[in-house]
Design a protein around this motif. Structure first.
Motif, PDB file in Angstrom:
ATOM      1  N   HIS A 113      17.176  79.396  43.556  1.00 53.73           N
ATOM      2  CA  HIS A 113      17.685  80.728  43.893  1.00 53.73           C
ATOM      3  C   HIS A 113      16.558  81.745  43.793  1.00 53.73           C
ATOM      4  O   HIS A 113      16.557  82.594  42.909  1.00 53.73           O
ATOM      5  N   PRO A 114      15.576  81.681  44.693  1.00 49.58           N
ATOM      6  CA  PRO A 114      14.401  82.548  44.559  1.00 49.58           C
ATOM      7  C   PRO A 114      14.688  84.031  44.735  1.00 49.58           C
ATOM      8  O   PRO A 114      13.881  84.862  44.347  1.00 49.58           O
ATOM      9  N   ALA A 115      15.838  84.384  45.259  1.00 51.92           N
ATOM     10  CA  ALA A 115      16.159  85.799  45.460  1.00 51.92           C
ATOM     11  C   ALA A 115      16.874  86.404  44.251  1.00 51.92           C
ATOM     12  O   ALA A 115      17.084  87.596  44.191  1.00 51.92           O
ATOM     13  N   GLU A 116      17.251  85.558  43.270  1.00 45.81           N
ATOM     14  CA  GLU A 116      18.018  86.021  42.111  1.00 45.81           C
ATOM     15  C   GLU A 116      17.226  85.832  40.825  1.00 45.81           C
ATOM     16  O   GLU A 116      16.631  84.790  40.621  1.00 45.81           O
ATOM     17  N   ALA A 117      17.259  86.825  39.962  1.00 44.09           N
ATOM     18  CA  ALA A 117      16.691  86.670  38.621  1.00 44.09           C
ATOM     19  C   ALA A 117      17.750  85.984  37.767  1.00 44.09           C
ATOM     20  O   ALA A 117      18.873  86.462  37.680  1.00 44.09           O
ATOM     21  N   HIS A 118      17.415  84.867  37.172  1.00 47.08           N
ATOM     22  CA  HIS A 118      18.386  84.147  36.366  1.00 47.08           C
ATOM     23  C   HIS A 118      17.688  83.184  35.416  1.00 47.08           C
ATOM     24  O   HIS A 118      16.540  82.831  35.618  1.00 47.08           O
ATOM     25  N   GLN A 119      18.397  82.794  34.383  1.00 45.27           N
ATOM     26  CA  GLN A 119      17.946  81.786  33.430  1.00 45.27           C
ATOM     27  C   GLN A 119      18.862  80.585  33.606  1.00 45.27           C
ATOM     28  O   GLN A 119      20.071  80.746  33.650  1.00 45.27           O
ATOM     29  N   VAL A 120      18.275  79.418  33.712  1.00 44.59           N
ATOM     30  CA  VAL A 120      19.094  78.224  33.894  1.00 44.59           C
ATOM     31  C   VAL A 120      18.616  77.093  32.991  1.00 44.59           C
ATOM     32  O   VAL A 120      17.432  76.967  32.737  1.00 44.59           O
ATOM     33  N   PRO A 121      19.557  76.311  32.507  1.00 45.05           N
ATOM     34  CA  PRO A 121      19.171  75.115  31.770  1.00 45.05           C
ATOM     35  C   PRO A 121      18.817  73.989  32.748  1.00 45.05           C
ATOM     36  O   PRO A 121      19.257  73.987  33.909  1.00 45.05           O
TER      37      PRO A 121
END
Length: 171
Positions: A113-121
């Motif tokens: 998801h390069p357009a979204e800032a997010h943290q993922v496991p």
């Protein structure tokens, strides 16, 4: 998000959804690079030719890749490529959320998801090195809530779960 939804995105290129909620994701390297180019343009970022090339190398591998492996690939085309060159490109890509660093294996993967800032496991297979991005906001939200309850102010999250993937368990 649908209650109870968990979506797992594989860096092997497969999309394993555990609910009926569509979610845009880049299975092909070229589509991923185009999405990063678009996100860069929208944010006013400069995706230099070298940054783009490092991004393409990471996207093409579809598994976690180490910086020195990227350097070796760059040296095939640019004999004089040096470690700082690769690390500067990686820093840019990390800072802008286009790739993720898997700290436990010191390697990099493309972000689905390069357009979204997010943290993922991530779920990381210790046998085949496949890394799967678990896209479930509840995980990050739970960690944030626990940190807040303890008076802790997190700056970054990296959650990596090691084990054996379904394909390796079958063999």
């Amino acid at each position: 998000m649908i209650d109870g939804e968990v979506k797992v995105l594989s860096h092997e290129g497969t999309d394993k959804q555990h609910a009926h909620h569509p979610h845009h994701h880049h299975d092909d390297a070229k589509g991923f690079v185009r999405a990063v180019e678009l996100a860069s343009k929208q944010r006013g970022l400069r995706l230099t030719p070298l940054r783009r090339e490092v991004l393409e190398l990471i996207a093409a591998v579809r598994k976690p890749v180490k910086a020195y492996d990227l350097l070796d690939q760059l040296r095939e085309k640019h004999g004089n490529a040096a470690p700082p060159t690769v690390y500067r490109a990686l820093d840019f890509l990390l800072e802008n959320g286009f790739i993720h660093k898997l700290e436990s294996v010191n390697a990099f993967v493309s972000c689905h998801h390069p357009a979204e800032a997010h943290q993922v496991p991530f779920l990381i297979c210790d046998i085949c090195s496949n890394a799967e991005e678990v896209c479930d906001d509840r995980v990050a939200e739970l960690i944030e809530a626990q940190a807040k309850a303890l008076g802790f102010r997190p700056q970054a999250q990296t959650l990596e779960v090691h084990g054996t993937c379904k394909d390796c368990r079958k063999s």
